[in-house]
Scaffold this motif. Structure first.
Motif, PDB file in Angstrom:
ATOM      1  N   ALA A 162       7.431   1.420   8.208  1.00 58.53           N
ATOM      2  CA  ALA A 162       6.099   2.024   8.272  1.00 58.53           C
ATOM      3  C   ALA A 162       5.108   1.072   8.943  1.00 58.53           C
ATOM      4  CB  ALA A 162       5.627   2.389   6.871  1.00 58.53           C
ATOM      5  N   ASP A 185      -5.518  15.727   8.228  1.00 55.60           N
ATOM      6  CA  ASP A 185      -6.458  14.618   8.088  1.00 55.60           C
ATOM      7  C   ASP A 185      -7.794  14.886   8.755  1.00 55.60           C
ATOM      8  OD1 ASP A 185      -4.448  13.364   6.798  1.00 55.60           O
ATOM      9  OD2 ASP A 185      -3.779  12.210   8.524  1.00 55.60           O
ATOM     10  N   PHE A 229       1.873   4.597   1.572  1.00 58.67           N
ATOM     11  CA  PHE A 229       1.706   5.260   2.865  1.00 58.67           C
ATOM     12  C   PHE A 229       1.573   6.760   2.713  1.00 58.67           C
ATOM     13  CE2 PHE A 229       3.848   1.271   3.969  1.00 58.67           C
ATOM     14  CZ  PHE A 229       2.947   0.798   4.910  1.00 58.67           C
ATOM     15  N   THR A 230       1.714   7.238   1.492  1.00 59.81           N
ATOM     16  CA  THR A 230       1.619   8.680   1.308  1.00 59.81           C
ATOM     17  C   THR A 230       0.322   9.088   0.605  1.00 59.81           C
ATOM     18  OG1 THR A 230       2.917   8.397  -0.698  1.00 59.81           O
ATOM     19  CG2 THR A 230       4.106   9.084   1.274  1.00 59.81           C
ATOM     20  N   ALA A 231      -0.535   8.097   0.309  1.00 52.96           N
ATOM     21  CA  ALA A 231      -1.813   8.427  -0.326  1.00 52.96           C
ATOM     22  C   ALA A 231      -2.664   9.224   0.652  1.00 52.96           C
ATOM     23  CB  ALA A 231      -2.534   7.148  -0.720  1.00 52.96           C
ATOM     24  N   PRO A 232      -3.461  10.166   0.124  1.00 56.77           N
ATOM     25  CA  PRO A 232      -4.316  10.938   1.032  1.00 56.77           C
ATOM     26  C   PRO A 232      -5.317  10.040   1.755  1.00 56.77           C
ATOM     27  CG  PRO A 232      -4.694  11.585  -1.256  1.00 56.77           C
ATOM     28  CD  PRO A 232      -3.593  10.595  -1.270  1.00 56.77           C
ATOM     29  N   GLY A 268       7.771   7.426   6.756  1.00 55.50           N
ATOM     30  CA  GLY A 268       7.184   7.540   5.430  1.00 55.50           C
ATOM     31  C   GLY A 268       5.668   7.507   5.387  1.00 55.50           C
ATOM     32  N   VAL A 269       5.007   7.583   6.539  1.00 55.42           N
ATOM     33  CA  VAL A 269       3.546   7.551   6.558  1.00 55.42           C
ATOM     34  C   VAL A 269       3.043   8.990   6.664  1.00 55.42           C
ATOM     35  CG1 VAL A 269       1.510   6.592   7.659  1.00 55.42           C
ATOM     36  CG2 VAL A 269       3.660   5.350   7.747  1.00 55.42           C
ATOM     37  N   ASP A 270       2.345   9.427   5.646  1.00 55.37           N
ATOM     38  CA  ASP A 270       1.953  10.829   5.551  1.00 55.37           C
ATOM     39  C   ASP A 270       0.659  11.080   6.324  1.00 55.37           C
ATOM     40  OD1 ASP A 270       1.691  13.425   4.890  1.00 55.37           O
ATOM     41  OD2 ASP A 270       1.277  13.118   2.774  1.00 55.37           O
ATOM     42  N   ARG A 271       0.747  11.090   7.644  1.00 55.75           N
ATOM     43  CA  ARG A 271      -0.442  11.314   8.458  1.00 55.75           C
ATOM     44  C   ARG A 271      -0.194  12.445   9.442  1.00 55.75           C
ATOM     45  NH1 ARG A 271      -2.519  10.123   5.085  1.00 55.75           N
ATOM     46  NH2 ARG A 271      -3.390   8.169   4.410  1.00 55.75           N
ATOM     47  N   LEU A 299       6.183   8.911  13.150  1.00 54.38           N
ATOM     48  CA  LEU A 299       5.461   8.115  12.149  1.00 54.38           C
ATOM     49  C   LEU A 299       5.766   8.652  10.750  1.00 54.38           C
ATOM     50  CD1 LEU A 299       3.294   5.918  11.511  1.00 54.38           C
ATOM     51  CD2 LEU A 299       1.587   7.705  11.699  1.00 54.38           C
ATOM     52  N   ILE A 302       3.109   1.844  12.463  1.00 60.07           N
ATOM     53  CA  ILE A 302       1.643   1.908  12.531  1.00 60.07           C
ATOM     54  C   ILE A 302       1.139   0.957  13.605  1.00 60.07           C
ATOM     55  CG2 ILE A 302      -0.468   1.313  11.280  1.00 60.07           C
ATOM     56  CD1 ILE A 302       0.876   2.412   8.756  1.00 60.07           C
ATOM     57  N   ILE A 306       7.586  14.435   5.359  1.00 57.96           N
ATOM     58  CA  ILE A 306       7.724  13.007   5.604  1.00 57.96           C
ATOM     59  C   ILE A 306       9.122  12.525   5.240  1.00 57.96           C
ATOM     60  CG2 ILE A 306       5.274  12.453   5.328  1.00 57.96           C
ATOM     61  CD1 ILE A 306       6.008  11.344   2.576  1.00 57.96           C
ATOM     62  N   ARG A 312       0.846  -1.175   0.000  1.00 60.11           N
ATOM     63  CA  ARG A 312       0.000   0.000   0.000  1.00 60.11           C
ATOM     64  C   ARG A 312       0.885   1.229   0.000  1.00 60.11           C
ATOM     65  NH1 ARG A 312      -1.593   1.598   6.112  1.00 60.11           N
ATOM     66  NH2 ARG A 312      -1.719   3.616   5.092  1.00 60.11           N
ATOM     67  N   THR A 330      -5.130   4.509   9.394  1.00 61.95           N
ATOM     68  CA  THR A 330      -4.234   5.368   8.612  1.00 61.95           C
ATOM     69  C   THR A 330      -4.636   5.349   7.141  1.00 61.95           C
ATOM     70  OG1 THR A 330      -2.668   3.573   8.306  1.00 61.95           O
ATOM     71  CG2 THR A 330      -2.271   5.033  10.160  1.00 61.95           C
ATOM     72  N   VAL A 331      -5.763   4.696   6.825  1.00 59.10           N
ATOM     73  CA  VAL A 331      -6.235   4.640   5.437  1.00 59.10           C
ATOM     74  C   VAL A 331      -7.507   5.464   5.277  1.00 59.10           C
ATOM     75  CG1 VAL A 331      -6.893   3.106   3.553  1.00 59.10           C
ATOM     76  CG2 VAL A 331      -5.289   2.312   5.291  1.00 59.10           C
TER      77      VAL A 331
END
Lengths: 213, 397
Positions: B214, B239, A5-8, B231-234, B227, B218, B254, A3, A93-94
Motif C-alpha cells: 500500500a 471520495d 488504509f481502509t478508513a473513510p 488494500g487502499v480504499d480510495r 491501488l 501510494i 478492495i 495507519r 489518501t487521508v
C-alpha cells in the motif's frame, strides 16, 4: 507509523488553512487558478521544503503527487512573468483536499530541484517535463527523454517548436546504462560492461505468450 | 554480462528485451531485463512507441476539436475519456448539466468501466494461457458495442459527448438494451469467476506475483483498481462524488495482498458493482433535455438560427471560434476504469486550449513496473503486465 488504509476519507482543510500552511514558504494563491482548483505559487528554493511539509504534516498528509505539469507561457496574452511554469498537483489518501504547487522559472535559468526522492511518481513525470519543455530537474538520477526518441532534437511542447516539423530518428536506445544503474542500486556489482547490442527479442512469437490480441 | 550478486557470488547475467513488439505487451511497450537464471535481477522499462503528440495537437484547434482525440487515449473505454474531458471544460465554465444528461453519462461511464475491465482481464487471462475466458468476455463486450453502435454509430471511437451535454439523446429503447447488455456481462463474469476463482493453475500463476504494498502504491501515485488491490480504499466516486454517485448504492472493491491475483479479482468484482449502478441509473432515466441551455456552450436550435440574428451569430462563433472558457487554469478528474484520469487545462480566454495536460492513470503504473518485477520469474512478466492494464494510447498520448 501504522495507519488504516481502509478508513473513510476525513474532511480536508479549507483553502484558507492550506494557504496558511504554505505562507511560511512564501506561498501565494495563483491568480490564474479557477474555482475548485487551488494552485499555490512559490519560489523554487522553497519547493522541496513545502512539499515535505505538505506530505508529512499531520493534518495535510498530501501523500500523492499525481503528475508534474510543464507550461510554456511564451504566447500567453499579456504575460509578464517568467516563461516556464512547473505545476505539482497533489492529493491526499487521508484527507479530502487537493492542491497544486506552482514554480515559475526563466528561460535562461530553467532549473527546478528534483523531488524524485520525496515521491516515487516524480521520477518519470519529471523526465517527461524535461523531454517536452527542456526544464532541468536538478538532482534527478536519470534525466532522459521519456516520450520522444533519444535522438530527437528540441523540446516539442515549447510554443516556438513548429507543430509540423519532422525529424529523422533511427537507432534504438540500448538502455544498458539504465539497467546497470538499476542493478547497482539493488546491490549488484557489474564486473564486465556489455557492448551495446539490440539484445535478444522474446517474441513477437514467443510460445509462452499464449496468443496474440 | 558478468556481475556479482549482493550475496557475493559471481554469475553471468543474460539481458533480454521483452517487447516492444510482444503479444503480451498489448501495444508497444518495452521491458529490458537482466536475468540471473530464470529470475529477473533488475528490469527497466521504456515507453513512447505510440507517442502521437496529443498535447501538441490539441493546442492547434478549438476545444470541440479535442474531443475526437480523447477517444484515442484509452481506446478500451473511449467514452470515459470523452466525459472526463468535457467535465473538465464544463467545470471551468461552472455550468450545471441537465439531469438526463448526467444520468446518461453515469450509464455510459459504468458500462465503459465494465467493458474496460472485460478487455483487461480477458487479455490477462490469455497471457496466462486461459483462452476460453477471453471468448466469454468478448462475447459480452460485443453486446455493449452493439448498444454503442445504435447510440452513436461508432463502436470504438465514439465521441459521444459534447461540451455542455451529449452528441444527441439516446434512442427509444436504449434503457432496455442497456439492461440486456448488463445481464450478459454479468453472466459472463460469473462464468469466468467459476472457471478461475478457485483454479489451482490460475492461483499458482498469480498469487504473490508482482506484489505492491500500500505504501509503495501510494508513493508511486497509483490510483484506481491497482491501488485498491493493494488494500487502499480510495475511489473518486465515493471520495469526491460527481454526477450524483453518492446517491447510488454500490461498494468499492478492495484487495489485501496487492498481487496479480488481487488486481484481477478487484476488476472482476468491480464489473458486478458497476452493473448495480447501471441498473439504478437506467431506472432513473426521465425524458428531458440532454444539453445545457447555456449559450456559451450549446448550439442554438435550427429553429432559432433561422429566425433570430443573435442565435445565428452565436452558432457561427461557437463553430468557428470554439467555446471560450474563462482565462485561467483548472484541474479536474474522474474515476476512470484504470484510475484517476485528470486534465490540467490552461485557458487564455480564447476558443483554443492554451495547454492541456492529460494525467493518464496507467502512466504511474508503468513507471513503477520495472521495480515490481525485481525478483520475479521471466514467466511472471506476461502474467503481471496485464494486471496493471497499460493502454499505450493513454500512456504515450
Amino acid at each position: 507509523m501504522t495507519r488504516s488504509f481502509t478508513a473513510p476519507l476525513q474532511a480536508g482543510l479549507p483553502e484558507a488553512e492550506l494557504l496558511a500552511r504554505l505562507a511560511p514558504f512564501g506561498g501565494e494563491r495563483d491568480p490564474l487558478a479557477l474555482a475548485k482548483t487551488l494552485v499555490v505559487r512559490l519560489a523554487r528554493e522553497q519547493l522541496r521544503a513545502a512539499l515535505l511539509a505538505l506530505r508529512d504534516g499531520a493534518d495535510t498528509r498530501c501523500d500523492q503527487l499525481l503528475d508534474v505539469v510543464g507550461i510554456d507561457y511564451l504566447s500567453y496574452p499579456e504575460w509578464r512573468g517568467p516563461r516556464f511554469a512547473v505545476v505539482y498537483p497533489l492529493k491526499s489518501t487521508v484527507f479530502r483536499h487537493r492542491l497544486a504547487l506552482k514554480v515559475l522559472v526563466e528561460e535562461n535559468d530553467a532549473v527546478v530541484p528534483s523531488v524524485h526522492d520525496l515521491y516515487r511518481s516524480a521520477n518519470w513525470a519529471e523526465r517527461e517535463v524535461w523531454d517536452q519543455f527542456g526544464i532541468v530537474f536538478q538532482g534527478h538520477p536519470n534525466l532522459k527523454r521519456l516520450l520522444n526518441h533519444h535522438e530527437f532534437v528540441g523540446h516539442p511542447l515549447r510554443k516556438d517548436y513548429p507543430c509540423q516539423k519532422r525529424q529523422k530518428l533511427s537507432l534504438n536506445d540500448p538502455m544498458h546504462d539504465e539497467l546497470i544503474a538499476k542493478l547497482e542500486s539493488l546491490g549488484w556489482q557489474v564486473l564486465e560492461r556489455p557492448e551495446p547490442s539490440p539484445g535478444i527479442p522474446l517474441g513477437p512469437m514467443a510460445a509462452s505468450a499464449g496468443g496474440q490480441r | 554480462m558478468k556481475a556479482r550478486r549482493p550475496d557475493g557470488e559471481v554469475v553471468e547475467l543474460m539481458t533480454v528485451n521483452i517487447g516492444p513488439s510482444h503479444p503480451a505487451t498489448h501495444g508497444t511497450l518495452r521491458v529490458f531485463a537482466a536475468l540471473d537464471g530464470e529470475t529477473i535481477a533488475a528490469a527497466v522499462c521504456e515507453m513512447g512507441y505510440l507517442h502521437r503528440g496529443f498535447e501538441k495537437m490539441v493546442e492547434q484547434g478549438t476545444y470541440q476539436m479535442v474531443l475526437p482525440y480523447t477517444d484515442r487515449l484509452n481506446y478500451c473505454s473511449a467514452m470515459m475519456n470523452n466525459i472526463a474531458f468535457c467535465k473538465a471544460v464544463e467545470t471551468m465554465f461552472g455550468v450545471e448539466l441537465p439531469e438526463r444528461c448526467v444520468t446518461l453519462r453515469v450509464i455510459l461511464l459504468e458500462l465503459s468501466r465494465m467493458i474496460d475491465h472485460l478487455v483487461c482481464n480477458g487479455a490477462n487471462l490469455v497471457d496466462l494461457g486461459a483462452l476460453t475466458n477471453f471468448w466469454y468476455f468478448f462475447n459480452a463486450r460485443e453486446r455493449v458495442y452493439k448498444v454503442w453502435e445504435k447510440l452513436c454509430g461508432a463502436r470504438l471511437t465514439n465521441t459521444v459527448t459534447r461540451i455542455g451535454g451529449m452528441y444527441r439523446d439516446a434512442y427509444p429503447g436504449f434503457a432496455e438494451d442497456v439492461l440486456d447488455a448488463v445481464q450478459v456481462v454479468e453472466e459472463a463474469t460469473h462464468e469466468v469467476l467459476g472457471l478461475i476463482e478457485k483454479n489451482r493453475i490460475f492461483i499458482d500463476r498469480t498469487k504473490d506475483i508482482a506484489v505492491v504494498s500500500a505504501e509503495e502504491a501510494i508513493s508511486a501515485g497509483w490510483t484506481g483498481p491497482c491501488l485498491r488491490a493493494s488494500g487502499v480504499d480510495r475511489d473518486l466516486r465515493k471520495d469526491e462524488p460527481y454526477y450524483g454517485y453518492e446517491t447510488y448504492d454500490f461498494e468499492t472493491v478492495i484487495g489485501s495482498a496487492g498481487d496479480t491475483y488481487d488486481r484481477i479479482m478487484v476488476r472482476m468484482y468491480e464489473i458486478l458493482e458497476s452493473a448495480k449502478i447501471v441498473r439504478q441509473a437506467a431506472m432513473r432515466l426521465r425524458p428531458g433535455p440532454v444539453n445545457t441551455s447555456d449559450p456559451r456552450l450549446s448550439l442554438p436550435s435550427r429553429e432559432q438560427v433561422y429566425h433570430d440574428m443573435e442565435a445565428l451569430i452565436n452558432s457561427f462563433k461557437l463553430i468557428y471560434e470554439g467555446v471560450r472558457p474563462p482565462p485561467g487554469e483548472c484541474y479536474d478528474a474522474i474515476e476512470a476504469a484504470n484510475g484517476e484520469l485528470g486534465f490540467y487545462i490552461v485557458s487564455d480566454g480564447s476558443g483554443r486550449p492554451y495547454r492541456i495536460k492529460v494525467r493518464p492513470p496507467c502512466f504511474t503504473q508503468w513507471a513503477h513496473y520495472g521495480d515490481m518485477l525485481t525478483g520475479s520469474m521471466v514467466a511472471d512478466v506476461a502474467a503481471s503486465l496485464g494486471s496493471i492494464n497499460i493502454i499505450a494510447g493513454e500512456l504515450d498520448r
